[in-house]
Design an enzyme around this catalytic site. Sequence first.
Site, PDB file in Angstrom:
ATOM      1  N   HIS A 142       8.190 -33.904  46.001  1.00 46.96           N
ATOM      2  CA  HIS A 142       7.557 -35.248  46.336  1.00 46.96           C
ATOM      3  C   HIS A 142       8.514 -36.468  46.173  1.00 46.96           C
ATOM      4  O   HIS A 142       8.248 -37.506  46.448  1.00 46.96           O
ATOM      5  CB  HIS A 142       6.211 -35.472  45.799  1.00 46.96           C
ATOM      6  CG  HIS A 142       6.132 -35.666  44.256  1.00 46.96           C
ATOM      7  ND1 HIS A 142       5.922 -34.900  43.301  1.00 46.96           N
ATOM      8  CD2 HIS A 142       6.444 -36.868  43.753  1.00 46.96           C
ATOM      9  CE1 HIS A 142       6.072 -35.544  42.298  1.00 46.96           C
ATOM     10  NE2 HIS A 142       6.321 -36.694  42.394  1.00 46.96           N
ATOM     11  N   ASP A 188       6.326 -27.652  44.466  1.00 48.89           N
ATOM     12  CA  ASP A 188       6.905 -28.925  44.393  1.00 48.89           C
ATOM     13  C   ASP A 188       8.146 -29.154  43.874  1.00 48.89           C
ATOM     14  O   ASP A 188       8.470 -29.664  42.824  1.00 48.89           O
ATOM     15  CB  ASP A 188       5.695 -29.891  43.472  1.00 48.89           C
ATOM     16  CG  ASP A 188       6.084 -31.482  43.766  1.00 48.89           C
ATOM     17  OD1 ASP A 188       6.861 -31.810  44.706  1.00 48.89           O
ATOM     18  OD2 ASP A 188       5.355 -32.259  43.086  1.00 48.89           O
ATOM     19  N   GLY A 206       8.256 -42.599  38.203  1.00 42.63           N
ATOM     20  CA  GLY A 206       9.742 -42.523  38.176  1.00 42.63           C
ATOM     21  C   GLY A 206      10.111 -41.412  37.236  1.00 42.63           C
ATOM     22  O   GLY A 206      11.340 -41.118  37.055  1.00 42.63           O
ATOM     23  N   ASN A 207       9.062 -41.004  36.331  1.00 43.41           N
ATOM     24  CA  ASN A 207       9.299 -39.889  35.693  1.00 43.41           C
ATOM     25  C   ASN A 207       9.563 -38.507  36.391  1.00 43.41           C
ATOM     26  O   ASN A 207      10.060 -37.449  35.867  1.00 43.41           O
ATOM     27  CB  ASN A 207       8.552 -39.490  34.498  1.00 43.41           C
ATOM     28  CG  ASN A 207       8.893 -40.363  33.092  1.00 43.41           C
ATOM     29  OD1 ASN A 207       8.304 -41.267  32.810  1.00 43.41           O
ATOM     30  ND2 ASN A 207       9.869 -39.903  32.360  1.00 43.41           N
ATOM     31  N   SER A 208       8.987 -38.443  37.497  1.00 46.01           N
ATOM     32  CA  SER A 208       8.755 -37.154  38.303  1.00 46.01           C
ATOM     33  C   SER A 208       9.982 -36.603  38.472  1.00 46.01           C
ATOM     34  O   SER A 208      10.991 -37.534  39.031  1.00 46.01           O
ATOM     35  CB  SER A 208       8.018 -37.367  39.596  1.00 46.01           C
ATOM     36  OG  SER A 208       6.561 -37.544  39.250  1.00 46.01           O
ATOM     37  N   LEU A 211       4.510 -29.453  56.146  1.00 52.35           N
ATOM     38  CA  LEU A 211       3.265 -29.732  56.976  1.00 52.35           C
ATOM     39  C   LEU A 211       3.421 -31.387  57.324  1.00 52.35           C
ATOM     40  O   LEU A 211       3.049 -31.920  58.429  1.00 52.35           O
ATOM     41  CB  LEU A 211       1.857 -29.459  56.357  1.00 52.35           C
ATOM     42  CG  LEU A 211       0.679 -29.967  57.091  1.00 52.35           C
ATOM     43  CD1 LEU A 211       0.527 -29.230  58.564  1.00 52.35           C
ATOM     44  CD2 LEU A 211      -0.612 -29.459  56.229  1.00 52.35           C
ATOM     45  N   GLY A 212       4.199 -32.074  56.169  1.00 45.06           N
ATOM     46  CA  GLY A 212       4.265 -33.552  55.989  1.00 45.06           C
ATOM     47  C   GLY A 212       3.242 -34.403  55.896  1.00 45.06           C
ATOM     48  O   GLY A 212       2.680 -35.421  56.276  1.00 45.06           O
ATOM     49  N   VAL A 213       2.601 -33.967  54.587  1.00 46.09           N
ATOM     50  CA  VAL A 213       1.452 -34.548  53.850  1.00 46.09           C
ATOM     51  C   VAL A 213       1.334 -34.892  52.685  1.00 46.09           C
ATOM     52  O   VAL A 213       1.954 -33.863  52.194  1.00 46.09           O
ATOM     53  CB  VAL A 213      -0.099 -33.952  54.436  1.00 46.09           C
ATOM     54  CG1 VAL A 213      -0.178 -33.881  56.184  1.00 46.09           C
ATOM     55  CG2 VAL A 213      -0.269 -32.637  53.881  1.00 46.09           C
TER      56      VAL A 213
END
Length: 287
Positions: free
Chosen positions: A44, A73, A143-145, A189-191
């Site tokens: 993401h 993810d 921002g930590n992701s 899928l793009g969601v």
Amino acid sequence: MAIAGFGEIAEQLRRSTVLIHSGGRGSGSGVIWSSEGVIVTNAHVVRGSNVRVQLWDGREFDASITACDPRRDLAELRIDASSLPAACPADSSQLRPGELAIAIGNPLGFVGALTTGVIYAIGPLRALGSQTWVQASVRLAPGNSGGPLADAHGHVMGINTMVAGRLALAIPSNAVRDFLAAGPYSAWLGVSVHPVRLPRASGHKFGLVLLDVEPGSPAAQASLMAGDILIGTEEKPFQSLDDLAEAIDGKGLRLLRLEFLRGDYSRVRRVTVRLGGSYDGKDRIAA
């Protein structure tokens, strides 16, 4: 409790952590996994088309997405650089609750921010499917992701991904290892989705509300919109996030028939989505 050499450990982690910009839609973090330019982050984080990576020394590189798995993810990036300060992965199967946890990232524009806590648990969380998470009492912010969650030795035991309650959730390092070994992943899928419990009047218990639909994605081409609630496929209803991931899992061109609700929940709608082709880093699961 004082830890010998903690300052040096923290500095090495900072050098192995990168800042990622993606298509003008905010920034996130990543971990240098190989000195030859392999970087791991969350799927993401790189949902935009133009991904740039900034190293600890200020150098910037265009990055290509070489593998991506929206179900876990995770995304693998590559930049044209060598002799980079790669992180040292831990064996996440050996983690135990109570161990020190160190998180490095770039929250809210603060580059290389550090926070500490302890491992709370290792395992799945109800409503988030069967995926195993390293759960830690460290404070994360946007921002930590994609940044590292490390142990007291600076070894990376997970990739920080989201917050659930007061706990940070990280993808275990062993899952990252398996992802990198698997190679490219084509399901897209793009969601962006969020799990919801539906009112009894709808006749359904569980759904996945669409928070965002990427322009030009398979979901957009099928006329799905933000606010729609996916409730399943024609074969079975969704009961967890894993069910959607399994439904879109696979390679090559194929069709998927989805059922969803729109508006007042009074009517189940159906749509055919065309899946297949390359992945552009645009699926994500939000919690």
